[in-house]
Scaffold this motif. Sequence first.
Motif, PDB file in Angstrom:
ATOM      1  N   ASN A 120     -15.847  -6.372 -10.269  1.00 46.71           N
ATOM      2  CA  ASN A 120     -16.402  -6.061  -9.060  1.00 46.71           C
ATOM      3  C   ASN A 120     -17.111  -5.005  -9.650  1.00 46.71           C
ATOM      4  O   ASN A 120     -16.357  -3.710  -9.729  1.00 46.71           O
ATOM      5  CB  ASN A 120     -15.347  -5.712  -7.851  1.00 46.71           C
ATOM      6  N   THR A 122     -18.635  -0.934 -10.807  1.00 52.41           N
ATOM      7  CA  THR A 122     -19.007  -0.320 -10.433  1.00 52.41           C
ATOM      8  C   THR A 122     -20.423   0.601 -10.466  1.00 52.41           C
ATOM      9  O   THR A 122     -21.072  -0.050 -11.388  1.00 52.41           O
ATOM     10  CB  THR A 122     -18.350   1.602 -10.341  1.00 52.41           C
ATOM     11  N   GLU A 123     -21.258   1.344 -10.326  1.00 54.19           N
ATOM     12  CA  GLU A 123     -21.931   1.680 -10.129  1.00 54.19           C
ATOM     13  C   GLU A 123     -22.323   2.674 -11.503  1.00 54.19           C
ATOM     14  O   GLU A 123     -23.387   1.869 -12.174  1.00 54.19           O
ATOM     15  CB  GLU A 123     -22.776   2.658  -8.750  1.00 54.19           C
ATOM     16  N   ASN A 124     -21.230   3.035 -12.296  1.00 55.23           N
ATOM     17  CA  ASN A 124     -21.068   3.449 -13.628  1.00 55.23           C
ATOM     18  C   ASN A 124     -21.690   2.363 -14.480  1.00 55.23           C
ATOM     19  O   ASN A 124     -21.618   2.236 -15.135  1.00 55.23           O
ATOM     20  CB  ASN A 124     -19.778   4.481 -12.956  1.00 55.23           C
ATOM     21  N   ASP A 125     -20.552   1.378 -14.150  1.00 55.47           N
ATOM     22  CA  ASP A 125     -20.390   0.358 -14.961  1.00 55.47           C
ATOM     23  C   ASP A 125     -21.746  -0.556 -15.150  1.00 55.47           C
ATOM     24  O   ASP A 125     -22.124  -1.396 -16.076  1.00 55.47           O
ATOM     25  CB  ASP A 125     -20.046  -0.755 -14.127  1.00 55.47           C
TER      26      ASP A 125
END
Length: 166
Positions: A120, A122-125
Amino acid sequence: VQRIIIPVTRMHEILGILIIFTNQKNFDVTQNDFLQSIAAQLSSAIVQASLFLQVKQKNEELENTLNELKETQLQLINSEKMASLGQLVAGVAHEINTPLASINSNNDILSKLMQKLPENPTENDCQKFFKNLDSINKIDKEAIKRISQIVKSLKKFVRLDESDLQ
């Protein structure tokens, strides 16, 4: 019947003997000089014939040597062509292998990045992943462009050789 024997010589070397049979009993000096002159001319003809055969033999030897030299020269030229071709192929292989290694390395990096991506993200990932993916894509495009340019250059080179042959 009287027999006259005259040696055929050249520089104190006996080349042959001239034997004349005649019914004439006496020979005067002019007849003897005439026979000596014939013997001298015969000697000269024998020497010239011998020299001619020697020159002919030497010419044949020179012609054989020249043919061998031409054959050796052709073999050397072919060897040099093969050596040059080997160097060209090695250079082309190196030029193509360098961008291919870059693409291969980028594929390994992409595979590792995908394995590290959390289930899942994150947007940063995702941003970091896409940034890395964009960087890898740019490097791969440049490598592919380089390989394509090498192939185009090789095709032009081959066509130049074909036009020379035609």
